[in-house]
Design an enzyme around this catalytic site. Structure first.
Site: not given
Length: 640
Positions: A46, A115, A170
């Site tokens: 990330e 995200k 993540c």
């Protein structure tokens, strides 16, 4: 990519925080290294083009511009690499900042995935800078290309449709309902996670369980790329924890190192598992966009471990635990049947071979669970034309070691009378000569069970059922078949486990079990050799059981085509068997498996203990008159 194997990698480059040019160069270097190793799907951490720990620098236009320039370099460098690559960077759109993954293939930006879940707790303060991309959807201009940006995107390979990729970042994995749930429902067989999870004591174990567990729940491959060296020397430490998992199994792992973590994911296997699961969803309303990319079909060199004995755990500790669990499961099944039928005895034909030995050990354990004496077990040895002193003596010793009731019934005269009744010449050693003995033994057992109010305990194992290596209405029949879902390779390890457990307290029992383990597998239906040794060895006739168990596991349980089974067998047994031997016995396996289904269609009840069974009431439904020509032709074409 042939046979469904996709070489994947999680990459952790060494970075410099906020040095986008350096980070792009490190990313490109690992891309080229991955391409040299044949990798076709590659994931980076990330915010790897900037560094995850840039903090308030994320608000600086200079950093954001540098990140886009770094992305442009990576996109250009991907041209000609024949690889799907996912890298991460911050992107500003509509006055908001998003942590994004950019999907790239051969110089083309395929799409941008923001995200979804932005943490703002303990050491993570992403919400200070980033916004959730949950509600963002639109076309963005990036690196001179117009691409779609939004969640719910999957990327499918034109040449291999089973290769379908979804991306999450993540924290997306750590929430109650990860985006990968919907991505898998929309068809994604491989999930890439571009992550920057820091390290604290024991967090790696939790992360490992999370990744492998998610791959199992979603029946997918999961590639997790963690941020590592260069990220931070302040409050947090980043370990570059990279993981590759497939359907609940960890294939590869790397930590505290930079570089590539490489393995192969079998998307054909994943697609087959999803196909057979009626509970696997067929679509997701949250995933509406599918984008295509192209990769050439080519041979994937295998590096992942393929177990030559897939039914047997390689680790000794796991093997002992597995053996104990199997004994418990099977014994509980038999205990219930004995209890339910009010059986006064359990009758076993004890030959001195592996299968009947295991059946006796299981029955002895079931009697202990019932609180009943071993004398309620009636062990019957029935010597005939092929019985050797070794097996007869071992059967006698084993029965006495366990304290069972023991009977010897010589069936030679009965079989000779039967030969006379049906007009069979005893000099004719054909299948009739053999099967008359097997059926006489079964008749004796059934009648003793009837006389003593008991049940006949079957001894045939899963491997014999697959090959049809039993006499119809002979050893094929019983009243409860305790070994029916235990393959021959595991029968051997279960017996050895009991021997090892009893070596100190019951050395005589261990000694006889060791000798049984060393005895060649045989039905002993033909007279022994002049020196008294066993003349009829099963594996000389039908082939090595470890090969047949391998074919059964991959060819039947997972539905692999014969050519793929052959490829895996060559890989798993390299140095142990020649290619010609593997092909010969694989042909034999498919021939026998199809021809002998009629025996499996009417087998007795027995407990299921593993994922592979052939019960007509459970996992395997097959017509008895199915033709094997398609499967055999595939192997014939290989030979040609």
């Amino acid at each position: 990519m042939r046979d469904g194997f996709i070489k994947v990698a999680a990459a952790t480059p060494s970075i410099r925080v906020a040095d986008c040019a350096h980070n792009a160069a490190q990313t490109i270097a690992l891309m080229r290294e991955a391409a040299a190793q044949g990798v076709q799907v590659l994931a980076f951490p990330e915010l790897g083009l900037t560094g995850y720990t840039c903090a308030d620098l994320f608000l600086q236009p200079t950093l954001l511009k540098g990140a886009e320039q770094a992305l442009a370099q990576v996109v250009e460098a991907s041209r000609g690499l024949e690889m799907f690559v996912a890298v991460s960077l911050p992107l500003r759109r509509n006055n908001k900042l998003y942590s994004c993954a950019a999907a790239i293939c051969n110089g083309e930006l395929l799409g941008v995935v923001p995200k979804t879940h932005i943490p703002n707790y303990t050491e993570f303060y992403e919400a200070r800078w980033f916004t959730s991309g949950r509600d963002y959807s639109g076309v963005v201009s990036l690196c001179g290309q117009e691409v779609q940006m939004g969640t719910g995107m999957v990327f499918r390979c034109e040449e291999l449709p089973e290769l379908c990729i979804g991306i999450e970042l993540c924290e997306d994995l750590w929430v109650p309902t990860p985006p990968s749930n919907d991505l898998a429902a929309a068809g994604a067989t491989i999930i890439l996670n571009l992550s920057a999870s820091d390290e604290i004591v024991c967090k790696d174990a939790y992360r490992r369980n999370l990744v492998t567990g998610q791959s199992g729940r979603l029946v997918c491959g999961y590639v997790y790329a963690g941020a590592g060296e260069g990220e931070s020397s302040t409050d947090l430490v980043y370990g570059g924890h990279d993981l590759v998992a497939e359907n609940g199994s960890l294939l590869a792992e790397r930590r505290f190192e930079t570089g590539l973590t490489v393995s192969e994911i079998d998307v054909h296997k994943l697609a087959f598992e999803r196909q057979r699961m009626s509970t696997f969803p067929v679509d997701s309303e949250n995933c509406t966009d599918e984008f295509r990319f192209s990769l050439p079909l080519r041979e994937t060199k295998l590096t992942r471990y393929v177990a030559p004995n897939p039914f047997v755990p390689a680790d000794l500790g796991d093997r002992a635990a597995r053996c104990q669990e199997i004994f418990t499961l099977v014994s509980l099944g038999l205990r219930k049947r004995l209890e339910h039928t009010h059986a006064k005895t359990a009758v076993i034909g004890l030959s001195g071979g592996l299968d009947s030995t295991l059946a006796l050990l299981i029955t002895d354990n079931a009697m202990k669970l019932l609180g009943r004496p071993a004398t309620d077990i009636i062990c019957v040895t029935m010597p005939c034309f092929g019985t050797t002193d070794r097996t007869r003596d071992n059967a006698t010793t084993l029965a006495h070691c366990l304290g069972t009731t023991f009977r010897r019934v010589d069936i030679g005269e009965s079989v000779m009378r039967h030969f006379a009744d049906i007009g069979h010449d005893p000099a004719d050693r054909s299948v009739t000569y053999e099967n008359c003995q097997a059926r006489e033994r079964t008749q004796v057992l059934m009648d003793i069970a009837n006389k003593t109010g008991g049940l006949v305990i079957g001894t045939g194992d899963l491997s014999e059922m697959a090959l049809g290596w039993s006499t119809y209405n002979g050893d094929h029949m019983s009243m409860y078949a305790v070994n029916c879902s235990i393959p021959k390779t595991l029968v051997r390890h279960l017996t050895r486990y009991v021997s090892d457990v009893n070596r100190q307290e019951k050395p005589e029992l261990s000694a006889v079990l060791d000798d049984i383990l060393d005895t060649p597998v045989s039905p002993e239906l033909l007279p022994p050799e002049e020196n008294g040794q066993i003349a009829q060895k099963t594996e000389d006739l039908v082939g090595p059981y470890e090969l047949h168990d391998f074919y059964l596991y991959y060819g039947i349980r997972f539905g692999f085509p014969p050519k793929k089974v052959y490829r895996l067998a060559r890989y798993a047994f390299q140095g142990a068997y020649s290619d010609e031997t593997i092909l010969k016995w694989e042909k034999n396996f498919y021939h026998r498996f199809f021809m002998q289904q009629f025996k499996r269609s009417c087998i007795p009840d027995g407990p299921k203990v593993g994922s592979v069974t052939l019960s007509p009431r459970g996992d395997w439904r097959m017509p008895s008159d199915a033709v094997a020509d398609l499967w055999k032709k595939e192997l014939d074409d290989l030979q040609e």
